[in-house]
Scaffold this active site. Structure first.
Site, short mmCIF file in Angstrom:
data_model
loop_
_atom_site.label_atom_id
_atom_site.label_comp_id
_atom_site.label_asym_id
_atom_site.label_seq_id
_atom_site.Cartn_x
_atom_site.Cartn_y
_atom_site.Cartn_z
N HIS A 73 -1.02 -2.03 -0.66
CA HIS A 73 -1.55 -2.53 -2.06
C HIS A 73 -0.35 -2.06 -3.09
O HIS A 73 -0.17 -0.75 -3.18
CB HIS A 73 -2.65 -2.17 -2.49
CG HIS A 73 -3.81 -3.04 -1.61
ND1 HIS A 73 -4.52 -4.09 -2.01
CD2 HIS A 73 -4.23 -2.23 -0.72
CE1 HIS A 73 -5.45 -4.11 -0.92
NE2 HIS A 73 -5.38 -3.08 -0.24
N LYS A 120 -3.37 7.39 -1.50
CA LYS A 120 -3.01 6.49 -2.51
C LYS A 120 -2.14 7.45 -3.24
O LYS A 120 -2.51 8.56 -3.35
CB LYS A 120 -4.23 6.22 -3.43
CG LYS A 120 -3.83 5.18 -4.69
CD LYS A 120 -5.08 4.71 -5.29
CE LYS A 120 -6.18 5.70 -5.96
NZ LYS A 120 -6.96 5.30 -6.98
N ARG A 179 -11.91 -10.59 -14.91
CA ARG A 179 -12.62 -9.59 -14.76
C ARG A 179 -13.49 -9.38 -16.00
O ARG A 179 -13.46 -9.82 -16.74
CB ARG A 179 -12.01 -7.90 -14.70
CG ARG A 179 -11.39 -7.74 -13.40
CD ARG A 179 -10.99 -6.07 -13.28
NE ARG A 179 -11.93 -5.25 -13.45
CZ ARG A 179 -12.78 -4.95 -12.26
NH1 ARG A 179 -12.53 -5.54 -11.18
NH2 ARG A 179 -13.95 -4.15 -12.55
N GLN A 231 -0.97 -9.47 -12.76
CA GLN A 231 -0.25 -8.15 -12.37
C GLN A 231 1.12 -8.66 -11.84
O GLN A 231 1.04 -9.76 -11.21
CB GLN A 231 -1.27 -7.65 -11.53
CG GLN A 231 -2.44 -6.89 -12.12
CD GLN A 231 -3.21 -6.15 -11.27
OE1 GLN A 231 -4.02 -5.10 -11.72
NE2 GLN A 231 -3.20 -6.35 -9.85
N HIS A 265 1.71 -7.23 -2.01
CA HIS A 265 0.89 -6.49 -0.33
C HIS A 265 1.91 -6.59 0.64
O HIS A 265 2.43 -7.97 0.84
CB HIS A 265 -0.50 -7.37 -0.32
CG HIS A 265 -1.43 -7.25 -1.24
ND1 HIS A 265 -1.37 -8.33 -2.44
CD2 HIS A 265 -2.37 -6.41 -1.61
CE1 HIS A 265 -2.73 -7.74 -2.98
NE2 HIS A 265 -3.06 -6.70 -2.72
N ASP A 305 1.54 -8.12 -8.80
CA ASP A 305 0.77 -7.64 -7.49
C ASP A 305 1.76 -8.13 -6.28
O ASP A 305 2.04 -9.00 -6.30
CB ASP A 305 -0.52 -8.42 -7.69
CG ASP A 305 -1.68 -7.78 -6.75
OD1 ASP A 305 -1.52 -6.55 -6.38
OD2 ASP A 305 -2.69 -8.24 -6.54
#
Length: 770
Positions: A637, A590, A489, A507, A511, A509
């Site tokens: 997510h 969320k 980023r 991360q 899904h 991460d």
């Protein structure tokens, strides 16, 4: 009438009734406030004129010089009062005010008179009896357009009125002095409430903004509350801010607080505000680019009038203790091609005790700063040739890899499949997914063969391509993809902060592609996952559910069903949770998870986010149970650690560099007694290395045994193994811990087996269980 007056007097003397200020008295107070600041402006203008006339009146202007000296003496007391050194140090806050302050104030006065007149007419025309319902279902009668939340609080108790920071009218935060408009529910919030705390710090930011205008005279920009206080940005054309100026600013703030300047709310047309703030190009930009309505609100305290949606505390006197503690540089709206702004940070509390506790906590945090620990323990460093990208040294890499191994083991137990996805994608993918329109400025992009590509800041679009590369069946769902891919980023240089704000990161991460019916079971599994991981670290946590706002994407029925499922999961999870305000245009409900570290600080790391929109944007489908193609999956997510870099920083500060054995980069040190045992010490160390431990041997000839043991304890080695002639003969080691607990002599093989078991159990205090 006399009896009523006598009774009222007695109640006031006993302190059983709060004085409710009538409209006439309030009007007089406001006029007095305005006159006070007008007098201040006039005094300074007169002094400036007198000083300019000195040179032309030297021969015949004796009276002018005398008048100027007299006025200087009158103002000197005020200047001395606001100087941290009693007037000895020069301070520029008492120089002439910028011309825009008086013009802005005059325009505001005219608008306020018109507003007050309209409000009086509306109250006379539309006022009626209303019912105000309190949280305990008690009902109080009031008058619309007249009764304020503060007056209601006074009717209940003086203590409640004094401790209340803001009101909640229905679902809207409301100024305590703003009249109620109809039947409503009413809550009175104090500093313990997160929403009220944010209002308290927002009001404190306005006090800081007023002080900055007095001292620097620049253009104020943004001044929001943040998680730990507040800040204000200011544009200064040709100078910067020094921390040496903080005492001056704090003393000006104290003066503002002592004045008890009321916060006044005023709704003004956009066109009028463009005229009011024409001196400030940043406010003009905000009005032109961000304000889409015909009117918006400003708030005034003292001479400061600023664009603000509010709400605020009643007056500046509600801020009891305040500290300015940091400065930094930033860019306008975080864009590196825009103007550089000076940012000043502060924090405030309702009493001095809370401020002292905060200062003590900051001192502890300073000693436990992960950047300091990283340097002392040789974990990582940063280099200007790659800003925002961490260089992990061997010990730091050991922690990093141990965290990923921990999560990988959990993945195997919980049905996740690890994948590896590309780092670079064509911008068309980001445009299709919707991220390019909202986040392209924070992405590293470049041109290749006349097409634009970008480094990925997230994994989800790549995982969607993986889902879509062949037809999918309902039998494959839920499909859980996990990825430790490198992300980038383009964070502004001024906001890079150690490991907590970087440009290159990874991360944990994942899904989950599932059906709408499978959401509840998958969310339940995610919650159990994060509790298991946080339990290993010793963290407590808070769950926050964000539901849809007025601006949301997707079908309302789908939202309702998903929200109900999430609420059921949270109720069953047996952990406290609360509702929080959602971000606009969320793709689905969320759950944010805040962990609390050893210093009592909250960190948001884990996220569980439902997404109904990405499958539509990227046209993801599967064949349903009834054989129909075109069914849309739901994406969850999910991250537990979040950014590994940020989690490593949190852990370093939480443990104060005293890493638990399973995670420690300095698990074992072998200390030979004398040169005759050095070779045996090397052999023992190598056995532990081969067994998978981070082990070192201390062969420094310049230190005695006790010094070596002490150095090892300070270096936070979990176990210290001393080997002498006896241990050499018995193929054993003498075990002690960094806390100087002696476990005695054990064979090398037995010690390795015990330590393997402790490492596998991932105990926070393994040394005590050895």
């Amino acid at each position: 009438e006399l009896r009523q007056l006598r009774a009222a007097t007695e109640r006031l003397q006993r302190g059983t009734e709060e004085l409710v200020i009538g409209p006439e008295l309030q009007c007089l107070r406001e006029e007095n406030e305005k006159l006070k600041y007008r007098r201040l402006h006039l005094e300074r203008s007169v002094r400036a004129e007198l000083r300019r006339g000195r040179s032309s009146a030297q021969g015949s202007g004796v009276q002018t010089e005398v008048d100027s000296q007299q006025l200087d003496r009158q103002l000197k007391n005020k200047k001395d009062e606001n100087s941290p050194t009693g007037g000895e140090a020069k301070s520029i806050e008492w120089s002439e005010w910028p011309p825009y302050v008086e013009k802005r104030f005059q325009l505001y006065e005219r608008l306020k008179r018109e507003h007050d007149s309209m409000l009086s007419e509306q109250a006379a025309r539309d006022s009626r009896i209303i019912t105000i319902t309190l949280p305990n279902n008690m009902q109080i009668r009031g008058e619309s357009w007249r009764t304020t939340p503060y007056q209601v609080a006074c009717q209940i108790s003086r203590r409640l009125a004094e401790s209340s920071i803001i009101a909640k009218v229905g679902d809207e935060l409301w100024d305590l002095d703003r009249p109620l408009e109809g039947d409503t529910s009413l809550q009175l919030l104090n500093f313990e409430d997160p929403a009220a705390r944010a209002v308290y710090w927002h009001s404190s930011a306005h006090i800081l903004g007023e002080a900055m205008e007095r001292y620097y005279g620049g253009c104020l920009c943004y001044g929001p509350p943040i998680e730990t206080g507040f800040y204000y940005d200011m544009f200064l054309e040709d100078r910067g801010v020094s921390s040496d100026q903080f005492p001056y600013l704090e003393n000006i703030c104290k003066s503002i607080i002592k004045d008890c300047q009321p916060f006044e709310r005023l709704e003004v047309s956009k066109q009028t505000l463009l005229e009011m703030f024409k001196y400030n190009k940043f406010k003009v930009r905000l009005l032109n680019e961000k304000i889409e309505t015909l009117t918006t609100t400003v708030y005034r305290c003292g001479p400061l009038i600023d664009l603000c949606s509010g709400p605020h505390v009643r007056h500046t006197g509600k801020i009891k203790a305040m500290r300015i503690y940091k400065k930094s540089l930033t860019y306008w709206e975080g864009k590196s091609n825009m103007e550089t702004l000076q940012r000043i940070y502060g924090i405030s509390f309702p009493d001095d005790k809370m401020l002292k506790e905060w200062e003590q906590l900051q001192e502890e945090a300073k000693n436990q700063d992960h950047r300091k620990i990283g340097q002392e323990q040789e974990l990582f460093f940063f280099h200007p040739l790659s800003p925002g990208s961490c260089f992990f040294l061997p010990r730091g890499a050991s922690i990093y890899n141990t965290l990923t191994t921990f999560i990988r083991e959990e993945y195997c137990r919980r049905g996740f499949t690890e994948v590896v996805s590309p780092n670079i994608y064509n911008s068309r993918l980001w445009e299709m997914s919707g991220y390019w329109q909202h986040d392209s400025e924070n992405m590293f992009s470049f041109e290749v063969e006349k097409e634009v590509f970008a480094l990925k800041p997230m994994n989800c679009p790549g995982h969607c391509l993986m889902f879509d590369y062949r037809p999918r069946s309902w039998r494959e769902l839920p499909l859980r993809f996990a990825d430790f891919g490198v992300l980038h980023r383009n964070e502004p240089t001024g906001e890079l902060t150690g490991l907590t704000r970087v440009r290159r990161f990874e991360q944990d991460d994942a899904h989950i592609f599932c059906t709408i019916e499978q959401i509840e079971e998958e969310i339940r599994g995610c919650l159990v996952f994060l509790r298991s991981v946080y339990g290993v670290f010793g963290f407590s946590f808070q769950l926050n559910l964000s539901k849809r706002t007025e601006v949301f994407l997707g079908d309302v029925n789908l939202w309702n069903q998903a929200e109900k499922q999430l609420e059921c999961c949270l109720d069953e999870f047996d952990e406290s949770w609360r509702m929080s305000d959602g971000d606009e245009a969320l793709p689905g409900p969320k759950i944010d998870i805040e962990i609390k570290d050893a210093l009592g600080r909250n960190h948001q790391c884990a996220t569980i986010q439902l997404d109904f929109q990405l499958p539509i944007r990227l046209n993801l489908t599967y064949v349903s149970k009834d054989g129909m193609d075109g069914s849309r999956p739901v994406i969850i997510h999910r991250a537990v650690l979040g950014s590994l870099e940020r989690m490593m920083a949190i852990l370093a500060e939480n443990y104060a560099g005293k890493w638990p054995f399973w995670l420690s980069p300095c698990q074992i040190v072998v200390i030979p007694v004398g040169s005759g045992c050095e070779e045996y010490g090397r052999m023992v160390c190598q056995e532990f290395v081969e067994a998978g431990f981070m082990a070192d041997v201390d062969l420094d000839p310049g230190c005695l045994l006790n010094k070596k043991i002490r150095n090892s304890q300070l270096a936070q080695y979990n176990f210290i193994l001393v080997v002498g002639e006896r241990e050499k003969a018995n193929n054993s080691v003498n075990v002690r811990t960094r806390d100087n607990k002696v476990h005695g002599e054990l064979s090398v093989a037995a010690t390795i087996e015990k330590m393997k078991r402790l490492k596998q159990l991932r105990r926070v205090r393994a040394e005590e269980e050895f």
